[in-house]
Design a protein around this motif. Structure first.
Motif, PDB file in Angstrom:
ATOM      1  N   LYS A   1       5.145  -1.939   7.376  1.00 36.61           N
ATOM      2  CA  LYS A   1       6.213  -2.542   8.242  1.00 36.61           C
ATOM      3  C   LYS A   1       6.067  -2.639   9.622  1.00 36.61           C
ATOM      4  N   ILE A   2       5.265  -1.927  10.387  1.00 37.06           N
ATOM      5  CA  ILE A   2       4.642  -2.268  11.732  1.00 37.06           C
ATOM      6  C   ILE A   2       3.936  -3.447  11.692  1.00 37.06           C
ATOM      7  N   ILE A   3       2.757  -3.237  10.816  1.00 33.79           N
ATOM      8  CA  ILE A   3       1.699  -4.386  10.703  1.00 33.79           C
ATOM      9  C   ILE A   3       2.735  -5.705  10.460  1.00 33.79           C
ATOM     10  N   ALA A   4       3.413  -5.733   9.641  1.00 37.89           N
ATOM     11  CA  ALA A   4       4.089  -6.906   9.256  1.00 37.89           C
ATOM     12  C   ALA A   4       4.806  -7.587  10.603  1.00 37.89           C
ATOM     13  N   ARG A   5       5.516  -6.710  11.292  1.00 41.75           N
ATOM     14  CA  ARG A   5       6.112  -7.244  12.642  1.00 41.75           C
ATOM     15  C   ARG A   5       5.315  -7.716  13.616  1.00 41.75           C
ATOM     16  N   ALA A   6       3.919  -7.357  13.384  1.00 37.92           N
ATOM     17  CA  ALA A   6       2.712  -7.881  14.392  1.00 37.92           C
ATOM     18  C   ALA A   6       2.500  -9.136  13.696  1.00 37.92           C
ATOM     19  N   GLY A   7       2.918  -9.743  12.639  1.00 37.45           N
ATOM     20  CA  GLY A   7       2.310 -11.170  12.136  1.00 37.45           C
ATOM     21  C   GLY A   7       1.596 -11.095  10.964  1.00 37.45           C
ATOM     22  N   TYR A   8       1.160  -9.836  10.353  1.00 35.18           N
ATOM     23  CA  TYR A   8       0.239  -9.583   9.320  1.00 35.18           C
ATOM     24  C   TYR A   8       1.127  -9.417   7.871  1.00 35.18           C
ATOM     25  N   HIS A   9       0.407  -9.911   7.037  1.00 32.47           N
ATOM     26  CA  HIS A   9       0.666  -9.951   5.675  1.00 32.47           C
ATOM     27  C   HIS A   9      -0.488  -9.107   4.675  1.00 32.47           C
ATOM     28  N   VAL A  10      -0.122  -8.659   3.816  1.00 26.54           N
ATOM     29  CA  VAL A  10      -1.168  -7.871   2.749  1.00 26.54           C
ATOM     30  C   VAL A  10      -1.865  -9.021   1.905  1.00 26.54           C
ATOM     31  N   VAL A  11      -3.103  -8.699   1.974  1.00 25.84           N
ATOM     32  CA  VAL A  11      -3.882  -9.558   1.092  1.00 25.84           C
ATOM     33  C   VAL A  11      -4.346  -8.803  -0.148  1.00 25.84           C
ATOM     34  N   PHE A  12      -4.488  -7.718   0.091  1.00 24.73           N
ATOM     35  CA  PHE A  12      -4.919  -6.569  -0.973  1.00 24.73           C
ATOM     36  C   PHE A  12      -4.614  -5.240  -0.647  1.00 24.73           C
ATOM     37  N   ASN A  13      -4.275  -4.294  -1.597  1.00 23.67           N
ATOM     38  CA  ASN A  13      -4.046  -3.044  -1.418  1.00 23.67           C
ATOM     39  C   ASN A  13      -4.357  -2.228  -2.602  1.00 23.67           C
ATOM     40  N   ASN A  14      -5.662  -1.273  -2.445  1.00 16.22           N
ATOM     41  CA  ASN A  14      -6.111  -0.584  -3.435  1.00 16.22           C
ATOM     42  C   ASN A  14      -5.492   0.929  -3.535  1.00 16.22           C
ATOM     43  N   PHE A  15      -4.591   1.174  -2.516  1.00 16.27           N
ATOM     44  CA  PHE A  15      -4.086   2.684  -2.429  1.00 16.27           C
ATOM     45  C   PHE A  15      -2.784   2.384  -3.478  1.00 16.27           C
ATOM     46  N   ASP A  16      -1.678   1.743  -2.988  1.00 18.29           N
ATOM     47  CA  ASP A  16      -0.497   1.524  -3.618  1.00 18.29           C
ATOM     48  C   ASP A  16      -0.734   0.829  -5.050  1.00 18.29           C
TER      49      ASP A  16
END
Length: 566
Positions: free
Chosen positions: A471-486
């Motif tokens: 959520k914090i990263i999203a507020r900094a302008g980022y979006h998820v490209v890939f996620n191999n944990f969740d």
């Protein structure tokens, strides 16, 4: 003070009780109190008392005195327990008769044939007080009378060539049959026939073998059944009655067309079933009972766990001929080998500082041969407990928390941890890291979970959640490209590889994605509010915690990040 008493310490007093378990634990008798020092022998012999109760119909269940005949501080009584012996007692008998009456041949009329069979009514009784425990009913449940072949009389023809042989129970009445002879007014000169039947009395007079014979009218029947009787005896039968040539009797063909004399040789299957529940001294138990074992051994470590052994009991039934005391091949009661249970999986014990080459030993297929499986342990490599930067291991987040966006060296935190693993001290737990990287900046690390420690098999998700950091990263302008944990429906768990940490990577990007637009004004307002609240909290509390100070620094860094992106 008796001979058990010493001048030092406190004596222990105890009694021996004789208990009837089948009568609600009633105490049959108690001895006088014995007294002595701890760990000294109790000088008492219960043999005579035990023998007395055995003679009264009891059976010894447990001799608590024999198991520990010394004085113990926490033991004030020794219990010798009994149960009642059960006996099978004959309650009554009943005989049923079969009568075959002959008539019509005047002075040549054969004598009546009379046979009888007996049934016994049994009860299971208590050997101590003789009360009936269970009515076992009549034995056998049913049985058959012998078939009686009608004797041949030259010049006469019977209306029945055989009589009797019915199967009855104890509830049946006596059986009566009448055979009438008439004069043969039409003598035949044609070839005549006769039959010799071998029947099994124990199987409702089922025909085992039949010999068909032919010859001239009124001529002697030339046949000797001895060889056939011997063959059947070798197969487990015994002779009950020879109705053909017993005592040297001579038999003749008839002389009436349509009349075929029948001679009955009665056999009975006398072989018995032998198995674990019905042993016989004439049969080696190894023939019908055996064991196989699965042994799991543990090696590679001092004081390794003891072997885990599972035992399977195999049983079958064989057929014994009591007269010869030999086991008959392919006998009536023979059965295949059967196992009493299946092997079970074995969980491998965990040992600190070691890992095994398997977590669970899977149960192998059943075999009558013994099986051995070896589990090998190996010592874990040294692992350094390193602190993670910039996020603390168990730090909690809210939507208002922020992350740093400081320049990161090409040698990422993952490389550093791997290096530490190769060099330093022993850590008893396994290591995992969730790393957030900027795919737009050569995969440099933005932040991480820090070192997460846990034992093999434990859940990583219980220690760390990516929800708030994302959520914090999203507020900094980022979006998820890939996620191999969740991964949906998957719980991430610590493995048992001490040589390499588990690394889960989440790649994020600031490049445009659909309608995802950073609301910078809203972000700055939220950050300003957090900073103001922290400032008030610091003034109100002189012992401002290190955690709150770190959080202030993280929020300030995020504020700078947002400001630079304008």
């Amino acid at each position: 003070m008796n001979k058990f008493t010493s001048i030092f310490g406190k004596n222990i007093k105890a009694v021996v009780k004789y208990v009837d378990l089948d009568n609600d634990g009633e105490v049959l008798e108690s001895t006088k109190k014995f007294e002595g020092k701890p760990k000294t022998q109790v000088e008492y012999d219960p043999s005579d008392e035990i023998a007395k109760y055995l003679n009264q119909g009891y059976v010894l269940e447990r001799d608590g005195f024999d198991e520990n005949p010394i004085f113990e501080e926490d033991v004030d009584e020794y219990v010798i327990s009994f149960k009642h012996k059960h006996l099978v007692k004959e309650y009554e008998q009943k005989k049923i008769k079969q009568l075959v009456h002959y008539q019509g041949a005047a002075s040549r009329t054969p004598e009546d044939s009379t046979t009888e069979i007996e049934f016994v009514h049994n009860q299971e009784i208590d050997a101590v007080d003789n009360h009936v425990i269970k009515d076992l009913g009549w034995k056998p449940k049913e049985q058959s009378f012998m078939i009686i072949g009608t004797p041949t009389l030259p010049g006469f023809v019977p209306d029945l060539i055989e009589a009797g042989g019915e199967t009855v129970t104890a509830e049946d009445k006596d059986k009566e049959y009448t055979v009438n002879f008439t004069v043969n007014n039409k003598p035949s000169t044609s070839e005549q026939s006769a039959v010799v039947k071998f029947v099994d009395l124990s199987d409702q007079n089922k025909v085992i073998f039949q010999k068909n014979l032919t010859g001239q009218p009124n001529m002697q029947i030339e046949y000797d059944p001895e060889a056939e009787i011997k063959r059947l005896e070798d197969e487990g039968y015994s002779l009950v009655k020879n109705g053909f040539n017993d005592n040297g009797d001579i038999q003749f063909y008839g002389n009436a067309d349509g009349y075929q004399p029948v001679f009955i040789i009665t056999m009975k299957y006398s072989a018995v079933a032998v198995d674990a529940k019905h042993p016989n001294d004439a049969v080696d138990p190894d023939i019908y009972s055996k064991e196989s074992k699965l042994t799991v051994k543990f090696v590679g470590v001092d004081d390794a766990p003891k072997d885990k052994v599972q035992t399977i009991h195999w049983n079958r039934t064989v057929t014994l001929l009591p007269s010869t005391k030999k086991v008959i091949e392919s006998g009536r009661y023979d059965s295949d080998w059967k196992a009493d249970k299946q092997y079970q999986d074995v969980k491998v014990p965990q040992i600190e500082d070691y890992h095994a080459d398997m977590e669970v030993v899977k149960a192998p297929e059943l075999s009558q041969d013994d099986q051995v499986i070896t589990v090998s342990y190996a010592k874990n490599e040294a692992v350094k407990e390193a602190k993670a930067e910039p996020v603390h291991e168990n730090e909690s987040y809210t939507d208002d928390d922020s992350i740093t966006d400081q320049p990161v060296a090409k040698q990422t935190e993952i490389t550093k941890v791997v290096s530490d693993l190769e060099q330093n001290s022993t850590v008893k737990e396994q290591v995992a890291i969730i790393n957030f990287i900027d795919v737009d900046n050569d995969g440099n690390s933005i932040t991480s979970s820090g070192i997460l420690n846990g034992k093999p098999g434990e859940s990583i998700n219980d220690l760390y959640s990516t929800e708030n950091p994302l959520k914090i990263i999203a507020r900094a302008g980022y979006h998820v490209v890939f996620n191999n944990f969740d991964k949906k429906g998957t719980v991430q768990r610590f493995n048992d590889n001490a040589l390499m940490p588990q690394v889960f990577t989440i790649g994020v990007s600031k490049k445009a994605k659909g309608t995802d637009v950073l609301d910078k004004d809203a972000t700055k307002k939220e950050i300003e509010k957090i900073k103001n609240d922290l400032a008030v909290s610091k003034e109100a509390n002189p012992d401002y915690s290190k955690t709150m100070m770190d959080l202030t620094n993280v929020v300030s860094s995020l504020y700078d990040l947002v400001s630079k992106s304008e």
